[in-house]
Design a protein around this motif. Structure first.
Motif, PDB file in Angstrom:
ATOM      1  N   ALA A 275       0.818  -1.225   0.000  1.00  0.00           N
ATOM      2  CA  ALA A 275       0.000   0.000   0.000  1.00  0.00           C
ATOM      3  C   ALA A 275       0.845   1.264   0.000  1.00  0.00           C
ATOM      4  CB  ALA A 275      -0.935  -0.011   1.213  1.00  0.00           C
ATOM      5  N   ARG A 276       2.010   1.185  -0.594  1.00  0.00           N
ATOM      6  CA  ARG A 276       2.925   2.328  -0.548  1.00  0.00           C
ATOM      7  C   ARG A 276       2.313   3.579  -1.181  1.00  0.00           C
ATOM      8  NH1 ARG A 276       8.285   2.646   0.321  1.00  0.00           N
ATOM      9  NH2 ARG A 276       8.456   0.376   0.325  1.00  0.00           N
ATOM     10  N   ASP A 277       1.552   3.422  -2.254  1.00  0.00           N
ATOM     11  CA  ASP A 277       0.996   4.575  -2.967  1.00  0.00           C
ATOM     12  C   ASP A 277      -0.521   4.677  -2.833  1.00  0.00           C
ATOM     13  OD1 ASP A 277       3.549   5.303  -3.943  1.00  0.00           O
ATOM     14  OD2 ASP A 277       3.390   3.796  -5.523  1.00  0.00           O
ATOM     15  N   ARG A 278      -1.090   4.020  -1.828  1.00  0.00           N
ATOM     16  CA  ARG A 278      -2.543   4.061  -1.661  1.00  0.00           C
ATOM     17  C   ARG A 278      -2.951   5.182  -0.710  1.00  0.00           C
ATOM     18  NH1 ARG A 278      -4.632  -2.073  -0.753  1.00  0.00           N
ATOM     19  NH2 ARG A 278      -6.547  -0.902  -0.348  1.00  0.00           N
ATOM     20  N   TRP A 279      -4.176   5.651  -0.903  1.00  0.00           N
ATOM     21  CA  TRP A 279      -4.718   6.721  -0.069  1.00  0.00           C
ATOM     22  C   TRP A 279      -5.052   6.182   1.314  1.00  0.00           C
ATOM     23  CZ3 TRP A 279      -5.824  11.948  -0.822  1.00  0.00           C
ATOM     24  CH2 TRP A 279      -6.625  12.547   0.155  1.00  0.00           C
ATOM     25  N   TYR A 280      -4.702   6.967   2.336  1.00  0.00           N
ATOM     26  CA  TYR A 280      -5.054   6.602   3.708  1.00  0.00           C
ATOM     27  C   TYR A 280      -5.750   7.779   4.369  1.00  0.00           C
ATOM     28  CZ  TYR A 280      -4.764   5.160   8.580  1.00  0.00           C
ATOM     29  OH  TYR A 280      -5.075   4.820   9.867  1.00  0.00           O
ATOM     30  N   GLN A 281      -6.882   7.493   5.008  1.00  0.00           N
ATOM     31  CA  GLN A 281      -7.620   8.520   5.736  1.00  0.00           C
ATOM     32  C   GLN A 281      -7.838   8.059   7.165  1.00  0.00           C
ATOM     33  OE1 GLN A 281     -11.153   9.934   3.792  1.00  0.00           O
ATOM     34  NE2 GLN A 281     -12.019  10.793   5.675  1.00  0.00           N
ATOM     35  N   HIS A 282      -7.612   8.956   8.119  1.00  0.00           N
ATOM     36  CA  HIS A 282      -7.810   8.607   9.525  1.00  0.00           C
ATOM     37  C   HIS A 282      -9.279   8.319   9.799  1.00  0.00           C
ATOM     38  CE1 HIS A 282      -3.886   9.435  11.555  1.00  0.00           C
ATOM     39  NE2 HIS A 282      -3.660  10.005  10.384  1.00  0.00           N
ATOM     40  N   SER A 283      -9.511   7.383  10.723  1.00  0.00           N
ATOM     41  CA  SER A 283     -10.881   6.975  11.041  1.00  0.00           C
ATOM     42  C   SER A 283     -11.335   7.477  12.405  1.00  0.00           C
ATOM     43  CB  SER A 283     -10.984   5.447  11.005  1.00  0.00           C
ATOM     44  OG  SER A 283     -10.066   4.859  11.915  1.00  0.00           O
ATOM     45  N   VAL A 284     -10.505   8.296  13.062  1.00  0.00           N
ATOM     46  CA  VAL A 284     -10.867   8.914  14.341  1.00  0.00           C
ATOM     47  C   VAL A 284     -11.161  10.385  14.084  1.00  0.00           C
ATOM     48  CG1 VAL A 284     -10.018   9.551  16.635  1.00  0.00           C
ATOM     49  CG2 VAL A 284      -9.531   7.284  15.710  1.00  0.00           C
ATOM     50  N   PRO A 285     -12.332  10.870  14.486  1.00  0.00           N
ATOM     51  CA  PRO A 285     -12.679  12.277  14.222  1.00  0.00           C
ATOM     52  C   PRO A 285     -11.713  13.235  14.911  1.00  0.00           C
ATOM     53  CG  PRO A 285     -14.606  11.011  14.902  1.00  0.00           C
ATOM     54  CD  PRO A 285     -13.420  10.146  15.155  1.00  0.00           C
TER      55      PRO A 285
ATOM     56  N   ALA B 125      -8.088  10.055  21.254  1.00  0.00           N
ATOM     57  CA  ALA B 125      -9.063   9.267  22.008  1.00  0.00           C
ATOM     58  C   ALA B 125      -8.907   9.445  23.514  1.00  0.00           C
ATOM     59  CB  ALA B 125      -8.936   7.792  21.642  1.00  0.00           C
ATOM     60  N   LEU B 126      -7.697   9.738  23.974  1.00  0.00           N
ATOM     61  CA  LEU B 126      -7.479   9.953  25.407  1.00  0.00           C
ATOM     62  C   LEU B 126      -8.223  11.187  25.914  1.00  0.00           C
ATOM     63  CD1 LEU B 126      -3.664   9.146  25.801  1.00  0.00           C
ATOM     64  CD2 LEU B 126      -5.606   7.728  26.501  1.00  0.00           C
ATOM     65  N   LYS B 127      -8.599  12.076  25.014  1.00  0.00           N
ATOM     66  CA  LYS B 127      -9.300  13.298  25.413  1.00  0.00           C
ATOM     67  C   LYS B 127     -10.817  13.133  25.414  1.00  0.00           C
ATOM     68  CE  LYS B 127      -5.585  16.196  23.567  1.00  0.00           C
ATOM     69  NZ  LYS B 127      -5.232  17.259  22.590  1.00  0.00           N
ATOM     70  N   TRP B 128     -11.298  11.999  24.929  1.00  0.00           N
ATOM     71  CA  TRP B 128     -12.743  11.793  24.905  1.00  0.00           C
ATOM     72  C   TRP B 128     -13.278  11.557  26.314  1.00  0.00           C
ATOM     73  CZ3 TRP B 128     -12.745   7.620  20.486  1.00  0.00           C
ATOM     74  CH2 TRP B 128     -12.533   8.261  19.261  1.00  0.00           C
ATOM     75  N   PRO B 129     -14.414  12.130  26.650  1.00  0.00           N
ATOM     76  CA  PRO B 129     -15.055  11.789  27.923  1.00  0.00           C
ATOM     77  C   PRO B 129     -15.664  10.394  27.846  1.00  0.00           C
ATOM     78  CG  PRO B 129     -16.449  13.262  26.659  1.00  0.00           C
ATOM     79  CD  PRO B 129     -15.158  13.149  25.895  1.00  0.00           C
ATOM     80  N   ALA B 130     -15.977   9.826  28.984  1.00  0.00           N
ATOM     81  CA  ALA B 130     -16.601   8.502  29.010  1.00  0.00           C
ATOM     82  C   ALA B 130     -17.914   8.511  28.243  1.00  0.00           C
ATOM     83  CB  ALA B 130     -16.835   8.066  30.456  1.00  0.00           C
TER      84      ALA B 130
END
Length: 345
Positions: free
Chosen positions: A158-168, A200-205
């Motif tokens: 996947a060296r040249d594939r698009w990657y998008q983060h899945s965490v808002p 994710a560490l900043k998310w509230p419960a």
């Protein structure tokens, strides 16, 4: 005048004498004897045969990868030693997760351009559920190993594939100077994971109960290792739980292996009831409606008593007491309404 005869040596020989019959039967010329099948097999059994553990590492590794038999290294100490190399284990892990990674690389669950629907109802998920589950339970599979395997796979496939983060992410968030919008050749397994984990560490419960996030780094029906559910959790386990949850494991979802009620109680006890300090990350990854279903009534009543005492007499912060109240409310509703299947918001 007559010619003088010339004698040439070797031209004329006297007739050879016949071989005596006794000589034919002498020990110097034994007759060819027929051997029985049993004697042939016995002679062959004495010859050295190559054993599995005598095979070279390269051939043994190929057998290991293609057989998909995780018990092979336990066949003998020598085989285990030959198959314990880091490169071999990385190749095995990559082979197990290749189909899933190849299908979902860089595609968030919210991405409309993800893999097409099958029969207009469910996504098609590639990957061997049982094999992935067994791999994740092996003692040497920790978060560092997983990220190393994922990077090795991406470098090759996947060296040249698009990657998008899945965490808002909100604009300006994160301290890693990481481009959360993604892009071509963007993926660096450790840097991307650290950026998502920091967010994710900043998310509230209970933040994750009201949002869709994550991708598919594992088949969604893969089992979560039991020790990750029950706790207690050190930093490595917390990071591995987040990787698995971000990667698509949804405990209690349709198709998941049912979790025994004893395991649910251990999770509730370590994460909430007896926890010295409540951990929002663990609550977001593990505590949802699945954990309150099918619990024994007498056990639930005991937990409610413990929660009530802690809320009233404990020294928890107002935020922690609010979490405890939500857990108590969910247990109460499950006790009174068995069909209740969602933590109250």
């Amino acid at each position: 005048m007559s010619l003088t005869p010339v004698h040439v040596r070797g031209k004329r020989k006297s007739a050879s004498s016949p071989i005596p019959m006794l000589a034919m039967d002498s020990p110097l010329n034994p007759k060819k004897m027929k051997r029985s099948l049993a004697s042939v097999r016995a002679s062959r059994s004495t010859r050295g045969r190559p054993t599995l553990q005598s095979l070279p590492v390269e051939l043994l590794e190929s057998i290991f990868l293609y057989s998909a038999n995780l018990a092979l290294p336990r066949a003998s100490h020598l085989i285990g030693a030959k198959l314990s190399g880091k490169a071999t284990l990385l190749r095995l892990f990559i082979a197990v997760f290749h189909e899933t990674w190849d299908q979902w690389f860089g595609i968030p669950r919210l991405q409309l351009q993800g893999p097409k629907l099958k029969d207009g109802t469910f996504f098609v998920y590639e990957g061997d559920i049982s094999f992935q589950s067994d791999m994740l339970e092996l003692p040497w599979v920790d978060i560092d190993f997983i990220l190393q395997a994922q990077q090795a796979w991406a470098d090759k496939y996947a060296r040249d594939r698009w990657y998008q983060h899945s965490v808002p992410f909100a604009e300006g968030e994160g301290k890693f100077n990481h481009g959360h919008e993604g892009g071509f050749s963007h993926f660096k397994s450790r840097a991307c994971f650290d950026a998502d984990y920091e967010r994710a560490l900043k998310w509230p419960a209970f933040q994750t109960t009201s949002m869709t996030w994550g991708t598919r780094d594992v088949h969604p029906h893969v089992r979560m290792p039991m020790d990750l559910i029950t706790g207690p959790w050190n930093e490595e386990k917390r990071r591995r739980i987040f990787w698995l949850t971000r990667g698509g494991i949804r405990l209690g979802a349709k198709g998941q292996t049912p979790v025994p009620w004893e395991v649910k109680l251990a999770c509730l006890d370590n994460a909430v009831i007896s926890a010295e300090e409540l951990d929002p990350l663990i609550i977001n990854c593990l505590i949802s409606d699945w954990i309150f279903k099918d619990l024994p009534e007498d056990i639930v009543r005991k937990q409610l008593v413990q929660l009530s005492r802690r809320i009233e007499w404990g020294g928890d912060s107002p935020e922690s007491k609010e979490i405890l109240r939500r857990i108590a409310t969910a247990l109460n509703l499950d006790l009174q309404l068995p069909q209740y299947d969602r933590i109250p918001g």
